[in-house]
Every structure is written in structure tokens, then in C-alpha cells.
Enzyme design. Structure first.
Site, PDB file in Angstrom:
ATOM      1  N   LYS A  17       0.853  -1.203   0.000  1.00  0.00           N
ATOM      2  CA  LYS A  17       0.000   0.000   0.000  1.00  0.00           C
ATOM      3  C   LYS A  17       0.878   1.238   0.000  1.00  0.00           C
ATOM      4  CE  LYS A  17       0.763   1.362   4.507  1.00  0.00           C
ATOM      5  NZ  LYS A  17       1.610   2.429   4.879  1.00  0.00           N
ATOM      6  N   ASP A 145      -2.818  -1.232  10.766  1.00  0.00           N
ATOM      7  CA  ASP A 145      -3.026  -1.250   9.312  1.00  0.00           C
ATOM      8  C   ASP A 145      -3.648  -2.552   8.810  1.00  0.00           C
ATOM      9  OD1 ASP A 145      -2.011   1.228   8.892  1.00  0.00           O
ATOM     10  OD2 ASP A 145      -0.063   0.574   8.120  1.00  0.00           O
TER      11      ASP A 145
HETATM   12  P1  ATP Z   1       3.893  -0.380   8.612  1.00  0.00           P
HETATM   13  O1  ATP Z   1       3.804   0.763   7.638  1.00  0.00           O
HETATM   14  O2  ATP Z   1       2.640  -1.238   8.721  1.00  0.00           O
HETATM   15  O3  ATP Z   1       4.498  -0.049   9.935  1.00  0.00           O
HETATM   16  P2  ATP Z   1       6.189  -1.242   7.222  1.00  0.00           P
HETATM   17  O4  ATP Z   1       5.906  -1.452   5.783  1.00  0.00           O
HETATM   18  O5  ATP Z   1       6.930   0.021   7.565  1.00  0.00           O
HETATM   19  O6  ATP Z   1       4.861  -1.400   7.995  1.00  0.00           O
HETATM   20  P3  ATP Z   1       6.827  -4.025   7.616  1.00  0.00           P
HETATM   21  O7  ATP Z   1       7.435  -4.440   6.331  1.00  0.00           O
HETATM   22  O8  ATP Z   1       5.438  -4.436   7.878  1.00  0.00           O
HETATM   23  O9  ATP Z   1       7.001  -2.457   7.816  1.00  0.00           O
HETATM   24  O10 ATP Z   1       7.804  -4.569   8.783  1.00  0.00           O
HETATM   25  C1  ATP Z   1       7.723  -4.104  10.095  1.00  0.00           C
HETATM   26  C2  ATP Z   1       8.389  -5.113  11.044  1.00  0.00           C
HETATM   27  O11 ATP Z   1       7.567  -6.283  11.113  1.00  0.00           O
HETATM   28  C3  ATP Z   1       9.760  -5.576  10.610  1.00  0.00           C
HETATM   29  O12 ATP Z   1      10.658  -5.225  11.625  1.00  0.00           O
HETATM   30  C4  ATP Z   1       9.674  -7.084  10.475  1.00  0.00           C
HETATM   31  O13 ATP Z   1      10.744  -7.770  11.084  1.00  0.00           O
HETATM   32  C5  ATP Z   1       8.373  -7.468  11.174  1.00  0.00           C
HETATM   33  N1  ATP Z   1       7.640  -8.542  10.463  1.00  0.00           N
HETATM   34  C6  ATP Z   1       7.040  -9.608  11.019  1.00  0.00           C
HETATM   35  N2  ATP Z   1       6.441 -10.367  10.094  1.00  0.00           N
HETATM   36  C7  ATP Z   1       6.645  -9.785   8.907  1.00  0.00           C
HETATM   37  C8  ATP Z   1       6.280 -10.099   7.574  1.00  0.00           C
HETATM   38  N3  ATP Z   1       5.544 -11.190   7.275  1.00  0.00           N
HETATM   39  N4  ATP Z   1       6.657  -9.260   6.590  1.00  0.00           N
HETATM   40  C9  ATP Z   1       7.374  -8.151   6.891  1.00  0.00           C
HETATM   41  N5  ATP Z   1       7.765  -7.800   8.130  1.00  0.00           N
HETATM   42  C10 ATP Z   1       7.412  -8.616   9.142  1.00  0.00           C
END
Ligand code: ATP
Length: 307
Positions: A17, A145
């Protein structure tokens, strides 16, 4: 126990997203923040393969070795939450395979999308045991989210911590060029450094929707979280400038960053030009660059185009 002769397995896109707009209104007593945001799913993301097991176990395999493949993975947490609440799935387990394409901790909601997609997939394998609102409540306990990735809507305006959602039409007529600078940013760190108090900031959603309630205008897009992330990583401002110079109508950081995207209008930029711009951005910033489109209904390939 489910009938294993039917619908044992499913493969789904867990879309990335972008936040087209993000306004943080206050810090809440529970540590979360009240915000207003416009979220759009993309036709690019991870793939989630679910295959039911008869032995009650959850197993997870992830193509990205840097992510945990245990209970701390959000996809596993989602499966645990589903089976804890499910009657139809009593005694069942699941093999989860994640084909990871969304950069991690990048502001693109990868973990939330994986979790929401596991909930959505398991619910479909058990003949929609839970209603949309029951599934959203389950999702919200996994992360602010996650509900967005459980619902079918491809674009929403959201309030609260992100769980109060109003569907809006998907963005049409633009290519989305995503530039990920190759490092991760902790969402928690960004919010902690926003310096907000419990005093409620003025709502922007009403004025944002005033002229066209169902199709917010691109002219007023902004992201309050840029203030923190761009101050720490000035190169992000340079990526934004480059996207605008290349013809993007809007260039903004997504979520807590660090991914920056540009919206390039189809009317002025051809597919071939888009690819040239993507290659140039990749050469200049040397990091992950993708061209995607807003997801709109039909099941997309999920691959986007990587450069
Ligand atoms: P958001 O904007 O929802 O905070 P983001 O895109 O910035 O998310 P994510 O890629 O969701 O960040 O990752 C956030 C944390 O979640 C990471 O530190 C990661 O280790 C942990 N995590 C646990 N499971 C997953 C997964 N299936 N995919 C990605 N990250 C994961």
C-alpha cells in the site's frame, strides 16, 4: 474439522500500500496515534500460499531469510488468531509460504498485508466463517493497518488508528514509481519523534474531501511523518525532487518511510518513458525501484516491474 476434499489451498496477492495522505492528530493514552489517512493498495506485493494441515500445526516458509519464520512473523500470528477464534477450523493447521517482494520496514505495509491476507485466505477456506467486521476486529488486534488488508476495498480514507474506513475509488490514470533507498525505518521510532501530545489537532479530512467527497484531490496530498524521516535522511528529499523533475505530479513518502513514490500521469508519460525514468532513478540512487499501478478489483499478477 473441515472437509479436506474441498478448497484445501489458496494462493493470494498480499498487496503493498501507499499512503496518499497522512495526517496525525494526537497521541493517545494507549500509545497509538489518532490519524487521518488515504490508503491505496497497489498491484504489486507478496504472494501468500496457504495449505491446510490436519494436525493443528502452523508452519511458515518465507523467501526472505532476514525475516523470522516463527511465531513472531505477523503471518503466523494471524493464523494463530484465526484458529483461536474459529470453530470450523478446530483441529486444523496451515502451511504458510510467503513470497516476499515488498521491502521490509519500508512504509509499504508488508507485514500488515501478509497478516491481513492470511486472515482473508483462511476465512475463505472456511467458507466465510467470520463477517467482515469480525475479521476486522481480529485484524486490528494484530496491528493498526491490518484491517485495510482484510477488506476487499482497494482504497479507503481511514480515521482512528486506521480502523475506521470509508471506501473511495481507486486512483486511476497514474503509474506509481516507488523508490526504496535500501534501509529500513522503524515506524515506532518515527511516531516517538513526532513530539505530539494528547491535544487534538484539527481534522483535515473534511476540507480534504470538501470539493469531491468520493475522489479526494491530489493537489492537497501530504504526509506529516515526512517531517521526522526526512530530517534524519535528507537523501529522501533529493529522491522526491528527482521524481518531480522527471515529471511526477506528486512525490511523497509512504507511511513512516523510507519508500518515496511519484505519481506519473498516463496522459503525459508513456510506458516506455516510465521505464526510462525508472532505470535512471535506479542508476542515480542505486536502490530498489518498482513501477506499479493502483490495484483495482481484478486479481493482478502482483509482480509490478522491478528495476
Ligand atoms: P507499517 O507501515 O505497517 O508499519 P512497514 O511497511 O513500515 O509497515 P513491515 O514491512 O510491515 O514495515 O515490517 C515491520 C516489522 O515487522 C519488521 O521489523 C519485520 O521484522 C516485522 N515482520 C514480522 N512479520 C513480517 C512479515 N511477514 N513481513 C514483513 N515484516 C514482518
Amino acid at each position: 474439522m473441515t472437509d479436506f476434499n474441498h478448497h484445501r489451498a489458496v494462493v493470494l496477492l498480499a498487496p503493498a500500500k501507499i499512503n496518499l495522505f497522512l495526517h496525525v492528530r494526537r497521541k493517545r493514552a494507549d500509545g497509538y496515534h489518532d490519524l487521518e489517512t488515504w490508503m491505496q493498495k497497489l498491484d504489486f506485493g507478496d504472494t501468500i500460499e496457504l495449505c491446510l494441515r490436519k494436525d493443528g500445526l502452523v508452519r511458515l516458509d518465507c523467501s526472505d531469510p532476514s525475516l523470522p519464520a516463527d511465531r513472531s512473523n505477523l503471518a503466523w500470528k494471524a493464523a494463530d488468531a484465526f484458529f483461536f477464534a474459529s470453530r470450523r477450523g478446530k483441529g486444523c493447521g496451515v502451511d504458510i509460504r510467503i513470497g516476499k517482494r515488498i521491502p521490509v520496514a519500508a512504509g509499504l505495509g508488508g507485514g500488515s498485508s501478509d497478516a491481513g491476507t492470511v486472515l482473508r485466505g483462511l476465512n475463505s477456506l472456511f467458507d466465510s466463517e467470520f463477517s467482515r467486521s469480525e475479521l476486522c476486529a481480529m485484524a486490528l488486534r494484530l496491528g493498526a493497518d491490518v484491517p485495510f488488508f482484510v477488506v476487499e476495498d482497494d482504497a479507503v480514507l481511514a480515521e482512528g488508528v486506521g480502523e475506521v474506513m470509508y471506501p473511495v475509488p481507486s486512483l486511476k490514470g497514474y503509474s506509481v514509481l516507488l523508490v526504496n533507498p535500501g534501509f529500513s525505518v522503524s515506524t515506532r521510532w518515527v511516531y516517538e519523534n513526532l513530539g505530539l501530545t494528547s491535544t487534538l489537532k484539527e481534522s483535515k479530512l473534511a476540507s480534504f474531501r470538501k470539493d469531491a467527497p468520493d475522489t479526494p484531490s491530489l493537489g492537497t496530498l501530504s504526509n506529516d511523518l515526512e517531517r521526522v524521516t526526512l530530517a534524519q535522511y535528507p537523501e529522501l528529499a533529493s529522491i522526491k525532487e528527482n521524481l518531480l523533475e522527471a515529471g511526477a505530479e506528486v512525490a511523497l513518502m509512504s507511511g513512516s518511510g523510507p519508500t518515496v513514490y511519484g505519481l506519473f500521469p498516463d496522459v503525459s508519460i508513456s510506458t516506455a518513458e516510465m521505464q526510462t525514468i525508472a532505470v535512471r532513478m535506479k542508476r542515480k540512487f542505486g536502490k530498489m525501484v518498482f513501477v506499479a499501478r493502483a490495484k483495482s478489483g481484478a486479481s493482478p499478477s502482483g509482480k509490478g516491474t522491478g528495476f
